[in-house]
Design a protein around this motif. Structure first.
Motif, mmCIF file in Angstrom:
data_model
loop_
_atom_site.group_PDB
_atom_site.id
_atom_site.type_symbol
_atom_site.label_atom_id
_atom_site.label_comp_id
_atom_site.label_asym_id
_atom_site.label_seq_id
_atom_site.Cartn_x
_atom_site.Cartn_y
_atom_site.Cartn_z
ATOM 1 N N ASP A 80 23.889 73.889 27.563
ATOM 2 C CA ASP A 80 24.632 73.248 28.656
ATOM 3 C C ASP A 80 23.821 72.144 29.337
ATOM 4 O OD1 ASP A 80 26.863 74.956 28.310
ATOM 5 O OD2 ASP A 80 25.880 76.525 29.487
ATOM 6 N N PHE A 81 22.727 71.741 28.719
ATOM 7 C CA PHE A 81 21.901 70.702 29.342
ATOM 8 C C PHE A 81 22.704 69.407 29.460
ATOM 9 C CE2 PHE A 81 18.739 67.343 29.498
ATOM 10 C CZ PHE A 81 17.810 67.860 30.400
ATOM 11 N N THR A 82 22.597 68.762 30.615
ATOM 12 C CA THR A 82 23.385 67.562 30.886
ATOM 13 C C THR A 82 22.826 66.362 30.128
ATOM 14 O OG1 THR A 82 23.956 68.351 33.102
ATOM 15 C CG2 THR A 82 24.220 65.997 32.678
ATOM 16 N N VAL A 83 23.681 65.728 29.358
ATOM 17 C CA VAL A 83 23.351 64.469 28.687
ATOM 18 C C VAL A 83 24.440 63.474 29.058
ATOM 19 C CG1 VAL A 83 22.941 63.292 26.495
ATOM 20 C CG2 VAL A 83 22.224 65.681 26.776
ATOM 21 N N ALA A 84 24.050 62.324 29.596
ATOM 22 C CA ALA A 84 25.028 61.336 30.044
ATOM 23 C C ALA A 84 25.964 60.949 28.901
ATOM 24 C CB ALA A 84 24.324 60.105 30.588
ATOM 25 N N PRO A 85 27.271 60.819 29.177
ATOM 26 C CA PRO A 85 28.211 60.463 28.113
ATOM 27 C C PRO A 85 28.143 59.001 27.688
ATOM 28 C CG PRO A 85 29.358 60.646 30.203
ATOM 29 C CD PRO A 85 27.946 61.097 30.452
#
Length: 268
Positions: A80-85
């Motif tokens: 679930d680590f946030t990676v910019a779209p």
């Protein structure tokens, strides 16, 4: 003429020296690896910054973000680590002065406690940098970043003692060797249904196939999940498929993913 002196002159010279060196070496691309910072501890995740109005840089950045997401999320603890779209834009010297596609990869926020722990984890660092490498590689090869996905697998009917090879088609850009991993998710009572793996060494190995068998004393369906797993640990979502065994003599066994002629297991 008055000379203007900046208190951060050495910092600016350090920033500009990076693209100037890349220009001097005539590199194909420039990738600047950073960690990020914000006054708020809530900001987190991976970002890639590009200079506005440079479409090649934006394509490279998008490929890197897509690949970082794929590789980071392949590690269960960082699923679930946030990676910019999409890329962030900004007027940054590292990119502005570069004469080739140039991006700044902000791997994570060292000002966020969870991100800071990730940055100290070699598993996260390896996954994120494999994503950067893959994103650049796809960009240089003119390929789009496409998530790994197996196509639907048709159900089949098999008579006693029968076997059949089925194709496993997929899209994406996996790192070879890959494995077709088949897991039983529905086995009739009293039967033995063994999981299987098929290893495929190179992308030239076509088609990608697994072998399904049915040696049984009755008629019943079996259900399987099949995934493509690449050498970086990237997994396609599981595809559900079935085998309908048709009544015939013999014991009870069902086994996917083994070469023709190999007996995997036999029920008593």
């Amino acid at each position: 003429m008055r000379t203007v002196r900046y208190s951060n002159r050495e910092e600016l010279e350090g920033i500009n020296s990076r693209p100037f060196l890349a220009n001097h070496l005539r590199t194909e691309v420039a990738v600047h690896l950073h960690s990020n910072a914000e006054p708020s501890h809530n900001a987190r995740g991976a970002r890639v910054i590009v200079q506005p109005g440079r479409p090649a840089d934006a394509r490279l950045a998008q490929s890197v973000l897509c690949s970082m997401k794929e590789l980071i999320h392949s590690v269960s603890v960082y699923a679930d680590f946030t990676v910019a779209p999409a890329p962030h834009t900004g007027n940054k010297g590292e990119n502005r002065e570069a004469k080739m596609p140039s991006i700044i990869v902000e791997t994570a926020f060292h000002t966020n406690p969870d991100d800071a722990r990730a940055l100290q984890d070699p598993v996260f660092r390896t996954a994120s940098m494999k994503g950067v490498e893959k994103g650049y590689r796809l960009f240089s090869e003119g390929k789009d970043c496409v998530p790994l996905k197996a196509e639907p697998i048709d159900g089949i009917h098999l008579s006693a003692g029968g076997s059949q090879q089925v194709d496993v088609a997929f899209e994406g850009n996996p790192q070879y060797p890959i494995e077709l991993v088949t897991t039983n998710v529905g086995c009739p009572p009293g039967w033995t249904c063994t999981d299987g793996r098929v290893r495929i060494e190179t992308p030239d190995t076509k088609p990608s196939q697994l072998t399904l068998r049915c040696e049984n004393a009755g008629s019943a369906p079996m259900f399987w999940n099949t995934q493509v797993v690449d050498d970086d640990g990237v997994k396609s979502p599981p595809v559900r498929h079935w085998v309908q065994c048709i009544r015939g003599p013999g014991g009870a066994v069902a086994s996917p993913g083994v070469p023709a002629g190999v007996e995997a297991a036999t029920a008593g």
